[in-house]
Design a protein around this motif. Structure first.
Motif, short mmCIF file in Angstrom:
data_model
loop_
_atom_site.label_atom_id
_atom_site.label_comp_id
_atom_site.label_asym_id
_atom_site.label_seq_id
_atom_site.Cartn_x
_atom_site.Cartn_y
_atom_site.Cartn_z
N PHE A 15 70.65 2.94 -66.71
CA PHE A 15 71.59 3.13 -65.59
C PHE A 15 72.29 1.82 -65.27
CE2 PHE A 15 72.75 3.03 -61.12
CZ PHE A 15 73.65 4.08 -61.10
N TYR A 16 71.54 0.72 -65.27
CA TYR A 16 72.16 -0.57 -65.00
C TYR A 16 73.20 -0.91 -66.07
CZ TYR A 16 73.03 -5.38 -63.93
OH TYR A 16 73.69 -6.55 -63.63
N LEU A 17 72.89 -0.63 -67.32
CA LEU A 17 73.87 -0.85 -68.40
C LEU A 17 75.12 0.00 -68.15
CD1 LEU A 17 74.66 -2.08 -71.12
CD2 LEU A 17 73.43 -0.20 -72.22
N PHE A 18 74.92 1.24 -67.74
CA PHE A 18 76.05 2.13 -67.45
C PHE A 18 76.95 1.55 -66.35
CE2 PHE A 18 77.68 5.41 -64.57
CZ PHE A 18 78.59 6.04 -65.41
N VAL A 19 76.35 1.10 -65.23
CA VAL A 19 77.19 0.58 -64.14
C VAL A 19 77.84 -0.75 -64.52
CG1 VAL A 19 76.03 1.88 -62.31
CG2 VAL A 19 75.27 -0.45 -62.82
N VAL A 21 78.91 -1.50 -67.63
CA VAL A 21 80.06 -1.08 -68.44
C VAL A 21 81.15 -0.50 -67.55
CG1 VAL A 21 80.83 0.57 -70.22
CG2 VAL A 21 78.73 -0.78 -70.56
N ASN A 22 80.75 0.20 -66.51
CA ASN A 22 81.71 0.77 -65.56
C ASN A 22 82.55 -0.32 -64.89
OD1 ASN A 22 82.72 3.20 -64.17
ND2 ASN A 22 81.87 2.20 -62.35
N VAL A 23 81.96 -1.47 -64.61
CA VAL A 23 82.71 -2.59 -64.04
C VAL A 23 83.77 -3.05 -65.03
CG1 VAL A 23 82.58 -4.98 -63.24
CG2 VAL A 23 80.89 -3.33 -62.46
N SER A 24 83.41 -3.18 -66.29
CA SER A 24 84.38 -3.59 -67.31
C SER A 24 85.52 -2.58 -67.42
CB SER A 24 83.70 -3.74 -68.67
OG SER A 24 82.76 -4.79 -68.62
N ARG A 25 85.17 -1.33 -67.38
CA ARG A 25 86.20 -0.29 -67.45
C ARG A 25 87.10 -0.32 -66.22
NH1 ARG A 25 83.29 5.10 -68.51
NH2 ARG A 25 85.35 5.85 -69.07
N ALA A 26 86.50 -0.57 -65.05
CA ALA A 26 87.29 -0.66 -63.83
C ALA A 26 88.22 -1.87 -63.87
CB ALA A 26 86.37 -0.73 -62.61
N ARG A 27 87.75 -2.98 -64.44
CA ARG A 27 88.62 -4.15 -64.62
C ARG A 27 89.85 -3.79 -65.44
NH1 ARG A 27 87.11 -9.08 -63.07
NH2 ARG A 27 84.90 -9.48 -62.78
N ALA A 28 89.62 -3.14 -66.56
CA ALA A 28 90.73 -2.76 -67.44
C ALA A 28 91.68 -1.78 -66.75
CB ALA A 28 90.18 -2.16 -68.73
N ARG A 29 91.10 -0.81 -66.04
CA ARG A 29 91.90 0.23 -65.39
C ARG A 29 92.75 -0.32 -64.24
NH1 ARG A 29 87.83 3.19 -64.72
NH2 ARG A 29 87.41 2.77 -62.55
N PHE A 47 82.26 -2.87 -58.73
CA PHE A 47 81.57 -4.17 -58.77
C PHE A 47 80.38 -4.19 -57.83
CE2 PHE A 47 81.02 -8.55 -57.33
CZ PHE A 47 80.82 -9.20 -58.54
N ARG A 48 80.55 -3.65 -56.61
CA ARG A 48 79.46 -3.64 -55.63
C ARG A 48 78.35 -2.69 -56.05
NH1 ARG A 48 77.32 -7.03 -53.99
NH2 ARG A 48 76.17 -5.67 -52.63
N ILE A 49 78.68 -1.58 -56.69
CA ILE A 49 77.64 -0.68 -57.19
C ILE A 49 76.76 -1.42 -58.19
CG2 ILE A 49 77.20 1.37 -58.61
CD1 ILE A 49 79.86 2.52 -57.36
N GLN A 50 77.39 -2.13 -59.12
CA GLN A 50 76.65 -2.89 -60.13
C GLN A 50 75.84 -4.00 -59.48
OE1 GLN A 50 77.62 -6.27 -61.32
NE2 GLN A 50 75.97 -6.30 -62.78
N ALA A 51 76.45 -4.74 -58.58
CA ALA A 51 75.75 -5.86 -57.92
C ALA A 51 74.59 -5.36 -57.07
CB ALA A 51 76.73 -6.66 -57.08
N ASN A 52 74.80 -4.28 -56.33
CA ASN A 52 73.73 -3.76 -55.49
C ASN A 52 72.58 -3.23 -56.32
OD1 ASN A 52 72.57 -1.24 -53.73
ND2 ASN A 52 73.10 -3.01 -52.47
N THR A 53 72.88 -2.61 -57.46
CA THR A 53 71.82 -2.15 -58.36
C THR A 53 71.01 -3.34 -58.85
OG1 THR A 53 73.16 -0.25 -59.01
CG2 THR A 53 71.33 -0.84 -60.47
N LEU A 54 71.70 -4.39 -59.25
CA LEU A 54 71.02 -5.60 -59.71
C LEU A 54 70.17 -6.22 -58.59
CD1 LEU A 54 70.53 -7.72 -61.90
CD2 LEU A 54 72.62 -8.88 -61.11
N GLU A 55 70.67 -6.20 -57.37
CA GLU A 55 69.93 -6.75 -56.23
C GLU A 55 68.62 -6.01 -55.98
OE1 GLU A 55 72.99 -6.36 -53.27
OE2 GLU A 55 74.15 -8.02 -54.11
#
Length: 129
Positions: A15-19, A21-29, A47-55
């Protein structure tokens, strides 16, 4: 062996890998270039979804494993699965609007606290013996 806990750990990492990759896709989009972390609401939410998951991962993963070792592999895995489900609900809500992140956050926080409190209680009981 702790097969169930190992599987849930791998789900959490997936799941963390998914979110991530989602940040990278959001950057491009959205056209947000590295190293910027703001500029478009869709990117900022991703970005916050990924960061909060990491936290939360340094809280959840050790607690998950300590719970499995001291209490039960299957119960730890079940609670850990609830955490992953909570993160998915958080992702789905927060991706739409920041105000919709609450239910997923509550689910994952409850699971994380249950793992930590359970592990702490079991360790303290063992120390008391």
């Amino acid at each position: 062996m702790y097969h169930f806990t190992a599987f849930v750990t791998l789900l959490a990492i997936a799941f963390y890998l998914f979110v991530t990759v989602n940040v990278s896709r959001a950057r491009a989009r959205t056209g947000i270039k590295v190293p910027a972390t703001s500029g478009h609401p869709d990117f900022e939410r991703a970005f916050r979804i990924q960061a909060n998951t990491l936290e939360w991962m340094p809280i959840v993963l050790p607690s998950l494993w300590l719970f499995a070792v001291y209490i039960s592999d299957a119960v730890a895995a079940a609670i850990g699965a609830v955490w992953v489900i909570g993160r998915i609900v958080y992702f789905m809500g927060y991706s739409k609007a920041a105000a919709k992140r609450g239910p997923g956050f509550a689910i994952q926080a409850f699971a994380a606290i249950a793992l930590w409190v359970g592990a702490l209680g079991a360790v303290l009981l063992r120390l008391a013996k």
